[in-house]
Each structure stands twice: as structure tokens, then as C-alpha cells.
Scaffold this motif. Structure first.
Motif, PDB file in Angstrom:
ATOM      1  N   GLN A 183       0.821  -1.203   0.000  1.00  0.00           N
ATOM      2  CA  GLN A 183       0.000   0.000   0.000  1.00  0.00           C
ATOM      3  C   GLN A 183       0.863   1.265   0.000  1.00  0.00           C
ATOM      4  N   GLY A 184       0.303   2.348  -0.542  1.00  0.00           N
ATOM      5  CA  GLY A 184       0.953   3.664  -0.492  1.00  0.00           C
ATOM      6  C   GLY A 184       2.307   3.683  -1.173  1.00  0.00           C
ATOM      7  N   ASP A 185       3.269   4.361  -0.524  1.00  0.00           N
ATOM      8  CA  ASP A 185       4.600   4.514  -1.114  1.00  0.00           C
ATOM      9  C   ASP A 185       5.342   3.189  -1.188  1.00  0.00           C
ATOM     10  N   VAL A 186       4.909   2.214  -0.374  1.00  0.00           N
ATOM     11  CA  VAL A 186       5.579   0.909  -0.360  1.00  0.00           C
ATOM     12  C   VAL A 186       5.351   0.165  -1.676  1.00  0.00           C
ATOM     13  N   PHE A 187       4.280   0.512  -2.366  1.00  0.00           N
ATOM     14  CA  PHE A 187       3.919  -0.173  -3.613  1.00  0.00           C
ATOM     15  C   PHE A 187       5.072  -0.128  -4.617  1.00  0.00           C
ATOM     16  N   LEU A 188       5.593   1.082  -4.892  1.00  0.00           N
ATOM     17  CA  LEU A 188       6.688   1.192  -5.866  1.00  0.00           C
ATOM     18  C   LEU A 188       7.965   0.568  -5.340  1.00  0.00           C
ATOM     19  N   GLU A 189       8.207   0.696  -4.040  1.00  0.00           N
ATOM     20  CA  GLU A 189       9.414   0.104  -3.474  1.00  0.00           C
ATOM     21  C   GLU A 189       9.389  -1.413  -3.616  1.00  0.00           C
ATOM     22  N   GLU A 190       8.212  -2.014  -3.352  1.00  0.00           N
ATOM     23  CA  GLU A 190       8.068  -3.461  -3.486  1.00  0.00           C
ATOM     24  C   GLU A 190       8.250  -3.883  -4.939  1.00  0.00           C
TER      25      GLU A 190
ATOM     26  N   GLU B 201       6.753  19.598  -4.556  1.00  0.00           N
ATOM     27  CA  GLU B 201       7.168  18.583  -3.582  1.00  0.00           C
ATOM     28  C   GLU B 201       8.464  17.915  -4.027  1.00  0.00           C
ATOM     29  N   VAL B 202       9.187  17.409  -3.050  1.00  0.00           N
ATOM     30  CA  VAL B 202      10.404  16.641  -3.342  1.00  0.00           C
ATOM     31  C   VAL B 202      10.032  15.166  -3.350  1.00  0.00           C
ATOM     32  N   ILE B 203      10.355  14.487  -4.425  1.00  0.00           N
ATOM     33  CA  ILE B 203      10.036  13.060  -4.545  1.00  0.00           C
ATOM     34  C   ILE B 203      11.335  12.271  -4.662  1.00  0.00           C
ATOM     35  N   GLU B 204      11.214  10.948  -4.507  1.00  0.00           N
ATOM     36  CA  GLU B 204      12.390  10.094  -4.612  1.00  0.00           C
ATOM     37  C   GLU B 204      12.630   9.759  -6.085  1.00  0.00           C
ATOM     38  N   ARG B 205      13.482  10.593  -6.691  1.00  0.00           N
ATOM     39  CA  ARG B 205      13.707  10.442  -8.134  1.00  0.00           C
ATOM     40  C   ARG B 205      14.394   9.123  -8.476  1.00  0.00           C
ATOM     41  N   GLY B 206      15.267   8.629  -7.574  1.00  0.00           N
ATOM     42  CA  GLY B 206      15.971   7.377  -7.858  1.00  0.00           C
ATOM     43  C   GLY B 206      15.014   6.219  -8.040  1.00  0.00           C
ATOM     44  N   LEU B 207      14.014   6.130  -7.157  1.00  0.00           N
ATOM     45  CA  LEU B 207      13.020   5.060  -7.263  1.00  0.00           C
ATOM     46  C   LEU B 207      12.233   5.199  -8.564  1.00  0.00           C
ATOM     47  N   LEU B 208      11.837   6.434  -8.877  1.00  0.00           N
ATOM     48  CA  LEU B 208      11.075   6.670 -10.105  1.00  0.00           C
ATOM     49  C   LEU B 208      11.909   6.310 -11.333  1.00  0.00           C
ATOM     50  N   ARG B 209      13.199   6.653 -11.279  1.00  0.00           N
ATOM     51  CA  ARG B 209      14.073   6.334 -12.410  1.00  0.00           C
ATOM     52  C   ARG B 209      14.159   4.822 -12.630  1.00  0.00           C
TER      53      ARG B 209
END
Length: 733
Positions: free
Chosen positions: A91-98, A170-178
Motif C-alpha cells: 500500500q501507499g509509497d511501499v507499492f513502488l518500493e516493493e 514537492e520533493v520526490i524520490e527520483r531514484g526510485l522513479l528512475r
């Protein structure tokens, strides 16, 4: 000796058949399947990759490739389905990390599986046209994970939401998005485009449409352009950090269309801040920003170029037709030069020296400079002002710069021959009065004119300088030969002018004082005695004199005056009071010149060596004049200038125009003859076009005048009309 006989060996087949264990394939696949499961479960450290490779090798060797391949697909699919479920529950931000973590695991697993099945990749897969192992793993990941109904829309929405949050600050985690974007690209460009880019561009278009509508209502043009530039740079930076490089052009097109192209008209014409306001107020940074942004969109530069051209033409038209601004020719030309400098700076500093903008500027100046028929005269008067008086503290280099600027205006003139007429008159006065700023500056301008228009344009001007030098030599000879006879005469300096080189002067009558006639006759006798076949005519309207006068009992001054003024003042040696009529009768000076001379002597404060009755600024035919015994001046030497109209009067202007038209006739005829001699036969319209083309460097001939010159040449039998086609002309050799 004969060679020994060679023995032949024969290898025979086994007497019994080699039978493969029926359960070999199943057993071997179980070993490989277990290994794949262990790899996915992160327990690969205990595996022997050499043994696993050999097992896969043997399965291919024993024709069990199909079983191995289908088993691989089934096993990987099973694991990927489990992976998809674990991602779905995040759920949430964990989705992309997973998703990112599982993707990294999948990549490692695929590399190990590919190493184990390398032999299958090299032999079985090419021969059966199946998908290679690594690519198969990517395809299965796409199908079972990325395109899972519970993952695909979430993934797309999450990515777009992160971009939106970043756009709002907002500041986002660009590394994860990349990493996620790179995963989509690794799965294939179509996956990246369909699952992200297409929707990303559509959402971006909506975002920038809303933003542009908001900004256009609350910002001035300069601020709007800054925001558009900032947004464009942000998108370029965004691409460099985590999007595909090919997306840059596409997202830039979106920003350009929504924030520039669709708002172009409102921005350029925005009241109090649009393009015209920027030009008027020299806002170089804003103009440069507009140029750079509009350059990115279709028809952007032509649009601002057209608006700029309209503005320059309109303001230029107001300048050259405003009666107030035409009162002072020097100020009029200075305004033109200032306008040219202003717009040159804009093109240089803001428009990147764009040739199309420079051409538009030149075209605009040519348009409005020629709206005023007196522009040639005024430009010549401006040159006369700078080269006659000079500028206090101005160096030769600065004068040269001024002359270069004048040449820019000269190039715009369509009637360069009219300028030549006036320039010749003004140059003559400067040379004859000795009041030129610098001979080098005078010659420099003539060189510039020769470069621009050719030798024929300046040949007479150069002849004037030659006459001045010859006159110096003549006067030196005059004094050397008969100097002893001149002690009882006033000193005399004469410039002998060649009739063809100098401006055409009407022969004016002026009765010189008897004290002057003697020395004039001496010079005439000397000159005609050394030159045969020549005729001298005194141009009294062009001379000057130095007179010593005594005012009252013992106040003495030396006056520098014109020849006309000298003739008037010397009348007062024998009279205390003279009427206008008496002066006119005694001197026979033409009435306009006489009135100006008397006005200079009697009506200029501080220079009034005569008194006028009744006292007024204008000279009338009923006025009387008296010698002013009470004249005083702090200076011993006093220059009495002649009150002259800086511009020509209307009759003088008409006379000059008539002389120009007369001079043009032989030039037009010569051009017609040159063209017809070469072409032999030509129709009327083509003659007009070619004559205009040949003469446009000096003036634009009127088609009606060209037609009249053709008629004149037909009458004199240089040309004839075709007997069938009356518009066709033939050259008569």
C-alpha cells in the motif's frame, strides 16, 4: 622396394542397443526445476551451476528441449504470479518500493537461469524460433506482473501522481522513479509508451493548459514568459533524471503548444507589457526570452517579426510626417539614427543577430525614410552640420562612427541622386568657406559613397577637392608674379571652380565696391593670361570678406562677413542712412539674399552693426538702415553669419527637383539604349523592369518617365516599334 600395405580398420556398432532411462527427462527436469525454485527463493548459494548446466546440456542433447522450455515457462509463470500478489498487497509509497525490489530480484534470477540454460539459448531456441531465456523472462514479467489487472492502473496512476507532486513543488524520490521507468523501458519501448508516456503527455497537456489559463489572466507578458521558460527547463531536467531521452522532444512540444503557441497572440499584444512595450522600453532580457521561446513553435518568429515590423513602420511614419519634427533637419536625422541604433541593439542583444529580423528592420526603415521626399536633403544637412561645425571634444574616430551611421541611412534612400545634389551644394559651401571639420573626414565620406555607388557618383565631388588644391597653387603663382603691384589693393584669395564639378550656380548680379574691382581685374588679367580658352564669372553669392570697421570715435573691430554683406556695409562709407530701395539699387543683390543679409546685420542681437527703422525681426522694402556707432562686442574679431533657411524654401525645392529630373533623363535614356543594344528586341514591360533594376542604385525611375524617354528615342531613331505588336521595340543599329 614396394611400399608396405596399409591396414584398414572398421569401427562397428554396439552389439546391443543403448537404452536411455525412461525417467531420465523427468528426473533431470526435477533437478533443474528445484534449482529455479531455489533461485527465486534466494537460496542459490548451495547450487552447483556446473552440474545444473550439464543437466540442461544433456536434456537438449537427448532431444528433451521442448520439455525443458515448457517447464521453464510454467515454473517462472508460477513464481511471477506469487510475486504479483505480494506487490498487489503493498500500500501507499511501499507499492513502488516493493515493485522495484521484486524487479531487481527478477533480474538477478533471470541472469542465473540464463547461465544454467545457456546451451538451450545457443542451440534449441534458434532452431525452434522460440524466445530466448532472458527475453522470455521479461515477457512473462510484463504479462503476469506489469499487466496484472490489479497492478497496471495502480502503477500508471502512482507514476503520474509523483510527477504531479513534483510539478507542484514537492520533493520526490527520483531514484526510485528512475528505476521503475527504466524497468518499463527494459520491457520494451512500446511498454513504456503505452503504459506511461502516452498518458503522461495527455495529463501534462491538461496540466499546462490549466496553468497557462491561470497565468495569462494574472501575469504580464514578461512574467508569463519567465514561468513558461521555467516550466520548459523543469521538463527537460525531469527527462534527464528519470524519463526516456526520446520523451524530451514530446514533452517540450506539449509545454510549447499549451504555454506558448496557444497563447502567442495574447502575449504579443498584451497591453502595457507585450512585444511593443518591450521594444519601446528596451527590455532586452524579456525580448530575448520571447525570441528563444517563440523560436520553438511553428510561425513563432515570423509572428513577432511581423508585429515588430508594423510597430517600426508606424512609429517611423509618425516621425517622418510630424510637421514639428521636420522643423529641424539635423534633429530629424538624429532621431532616425537613434531609432536605428535602438533597434539594432535589440536585434543584437535579444534576437541573436537574426538575419530575417535585420532584413525586416532594413525594409521598414527604407519604407518610412522614403515617405518624406526631403529625407535626402535632411541627411545631407545633417552631414553638413557635423562636418562644418564638428562636435566639441569629438575625435576623428567618433566622426567616422557618425559617418558610418549616416551611410546606413543613405543606403535606404531610393533617390540617391537627390542626396548627391544637396551634398554637392553643402560640400561646396564648406570647402569655399574653409569651415570643414577635417579634410580627412570629408574624403572618408566620399570613399564610402564611392564604395556604395561607384566612381561616377563621386567623380565630381573629387573634382571639387582637386579645384581647391589647384586654386592654392594658382594664388601662390599670382602673388609670386605680380605681388609687388598689389600693395595698394585689398588682399584677395580666389578659388577657381570648374563649372562641371561644382553645383550649378545661377549667374547673379552684384555690384562689387570700386575698392574691390581693381584687384579683381588684376586677377582676371593674370589668370586669362596664363590660361587660354577660359571664361571667369564671379560667384559673389559664395564669397566671404574680412572688414575693419571703426565705431564711434575709436572702437575698432574686424568683421568676417559674406560678400553681399561687405557690399552693403561699404555703402555706409559714403552715407549715414540708406533705405532698402537705395541699397537694392546700389548693389543689385537679389531680393531674397539682400533681405537675409540685412537681417543678419541689423536684427541679430550682439551682431547688429546696422540699425533698422522701424525695428522688427523681418526686413521690409520700406525700411531704412543706419550705421550703428554704438555697436560693442567683447571680441575684436566678430563673425556675422547670414540668416539662412536651413531647409530650402518651396521655390528652391522645386528648382532643385526640376534639376534632378532633368539630370535623370539622359541616365534613363542611356540605360534603355544599353539594354536594347544587348537584347535587340524587347517588350515594353521588360524594358521598364530592366531599366528600373539598372538605375535603382541611384534612384527609382518613374515608369511614366521611362515611357517618355522611349518615345524620345523612337523620335530620334534609336528605337522603333514593331509593326505588328505595338508593345514590342526594336533597336536600330
Amino acid at each position: 622396394m614396394s611400399a608396405p600395405k596399409r591396414k584398414n580398420f572398421k569401427i562397428e556398432a554396439f552389439k546391443h542397443r543403448v537404452v536411455v532411462d525412461p525417467k531420465y527427462a523427468e528426473k533431470t527436469w526435477k533437478i533443474l526445476e528445484h534449482a529455479i525454485n531455489e533461485i527465486y527463493n534466494h537460496n542459490a548459494s548451495g547450487l552447483s551451476f556446473e552440474e545444473l548446466y550439464r543437466n540442461a546440456y544433456n536434456m537438449i542433447l537427448h532431444k528433451f528441449g521442448e520439455k525443458l522450455y515448457s517447464g521453464l515457462v510454467t515454473t517462472m509463470t508460477s513464481h511471477l504470479n506469487e510475486i504479483a500478489k505480494s506487490i498487489e498487497v503493498a500500500q501507499g509509497d511501499v507499492f513502488l518500493e516493493e515493485l522495484n525490489r521484486k524487479w531487481a530480484d527478477q533480474n538477478k534470477a533471470l541472469q542465473m537461469i540464463r547461465d544454467i540454460l545457456m546451451y538451450m539459448d545457443r542451440t534449441f531456441i534458434p532452431s525452434t524460433h522460440k524466445t530466448p531465456v532472458y527475453e522470455l523472462g521479461l515477457n512473462l514479467w510484463r504479462i503476469n506482473v506489469i499487466h496484472s489487472p490489479n497492478i497496471q492502473p495502480r502503477l500508471q496512476g502512482t507514476l503520474l501522481e509523483l510527477v504531479q507532486r513534483e510539478r507542484t513543488g514537492e520533493v520526490i524520490e527520483r531514484g526510485l522513479l528512475r528505476n521503475i521507468i527504466k524497468m518499463l523501458l527494459d520491457l520494451g519501448s512500446t511498454v513504456y509508451q503505452e503504459d506511461f508516456e502516452k498518458t503522461f503527455l495527455a495529463d501534462s497537456a491538461s496540466f499546462y493548459w490549466v496553468e497557462s489559463q491561470k497565468y495569462i489572466e494574472c501575469c504580464d507578458c514578461g512574467d508569463f514568459l519567465k514561468k513558461a521558460e521555467t516550466r520548459l527547463n523543469e521538463e527537460i531536467e525531469r527527462v534527464s533524471h528519470y524519463l526516456d531521452s526520446k520523451t524530451e522532444a514530446k514533452i517540450c512540444n506539449v509545454v510549447e503548444k499549451e504555454m506558448i503557441e496557444n497563447q502567442m497572440n495574447r502575449l504579443v499584444h498584451m497591453e502595457n507589457s507585450g512585444l511593443v512595450n518591450m521594444i519601446v522600453n528596451d527590455k532586452y532580457d524579456d525580448l530575448k526570452r520571447m525570441y528563444c521561446l517563440f523560436k520553438r513553435v511553428s510561425n513563432g518568429l515570423p509572428f513577432i517579426r511581423d508585429v515588430m515590423t508594423s510597430h517600426i513602420r508606424e512609429t517611423g511614419k509618425q516621425l517622418v510626417t510630424d510637421p514639428e519634427k521636420l522643423k529641424d533637419p539635423v534633429d530629424f536625422v538624429q532621431r532616425l539614427l537613434d531609432a536605428k541604433d535602438k533597434h539594432d541593439n535589440i536585434i543584437h542583444l535579444a534576437f541573436n543577430n537574426d538575419k530575417t529580423f535585420q532584413n525586416a528592420l532594413n525594409s521598414s526603415f527604407e519604407y518610412f525614410v522614403n515617405l518624406n521626399p526631403r529625407s535626402p536633403e535632411f541627411i545631407s544637412l545633417f552631414v553638413d552640420d557635423k562636418l562644418r561645425k564638428g562636435l566639441k571634444g569629438v575625435s576623428e574616430d567618433e566622426i567616422e562612427t557618425i559617418l558610418d551611421k549616416v551611410m546606413m541611412l543613405f543606403r535606404y534612400l531610393q533617390e540617391k541622386d537627390v542626396f548627391e545634389k544637396y551634398y554637392k551644394q553643402h560640400l561646396a559651401k564648406r570647402l569655399l568657406s574653409g569651415k570643414t571639420f577635417s579634410d580627412d573626414a570629408e574624403r572618408s565620406l566620399i570613399v564610402k559613397l564611392k564604395t556604395e555607388c561607384g566612381y561616377q557618383f563621386t567623380s565630381k565631388l573629387e573634382g571639387m577637392f582637386t579645384d581647391m588644391k589647384t586654386s592654392q597653387d594658382t594664388m601662390q603663382s599670382f602673388h609670386d608674379i605680380i605681388g609687388g603691384e598689389l600693395s595698394d589693393y585689398p588682399s584677395l584669395t580666389v578659388q577657381v571652380l570648374t563649372t562641371g564639378s561644382w553645383p550649378t550656380q545661377t549667374t547673379v548680379t552684384c555690384n562689387l565696391p570700386s575698392e574691390i574691382l581693381g584687384i579683381c581685374e588684376k586677377f582676371r588679367t593674370f589668370y586669362l593670361g596664363t590660361h587660354t580658352g577660359r571664361r571667369l564669372t564671379w560667384q559673389t553669392n559664395m564669397g566671404t570678406a574680412d572688414l575693419k570697421l571703426t565705431f564711434g570715435k575709436d572702437k575698432k573691430h574686424e568683421l568676417n562677413v559674406s560678400t553681399y554683406q561687405m557690399c552693403i556695409l561699404m555703402l555706409f562709407n559714403n552715407a549715414d542712412r540708406l533705405t532698402y530701395k537705395e541699397i537694392e539699387q546700389a548693389t543689385e543683390i537679389p531680393a531674397p539674399d539682400l533681405k537675409r543679409s540685412l537681417q543678419s546685420l541689423a536684427c541679430v542681437k550682439g551682431k547688429n552693426v546696422l540699425r533698422k527703422e522701424p525695428m522688427s525681426k523681418e526686413v521690409g522694402e520700406e525700411d531704412s538702415f543706419l550705421f550703428n556707432d554704438k555697436f560693442t562686442s567683447k571680441l575684436y574679431k566678430v563673425k556675422i553669419g547670414t540668416v539662412v533657411a536651413q531647409k530650402e524654401s518651396e521655390p528652391e525645392k522645386q528648382e532643385t527637383r526640376q534639376r534632378v529630373e532633368e539630370d535623370r533623363k539622359p541616365q534613363i535614356e542611356a540605360a534603355i539604349v544599353r539594354i536594347m543594344k544587348s537584347r535587340r528586341v524587347l517588350d515594353h514591360n521588360n524594358i521598364i523592369a530592366e531599366v528600373t533594376k539598372q538605375l535603382q542604385s541611384r534612384f527609382l525611375p518613374n515608369p511614366v518617365v521611362i515611357k517618355k524617354r522611349i518615345e524620345s528615342l523612337i523620335e530620334r531613331e534609336f528605337l522603333e516599334r514593331d509593326k505588328v505588336d505595338r508593345k514590342l521595340y526594336r533597336y536600330l543599329a
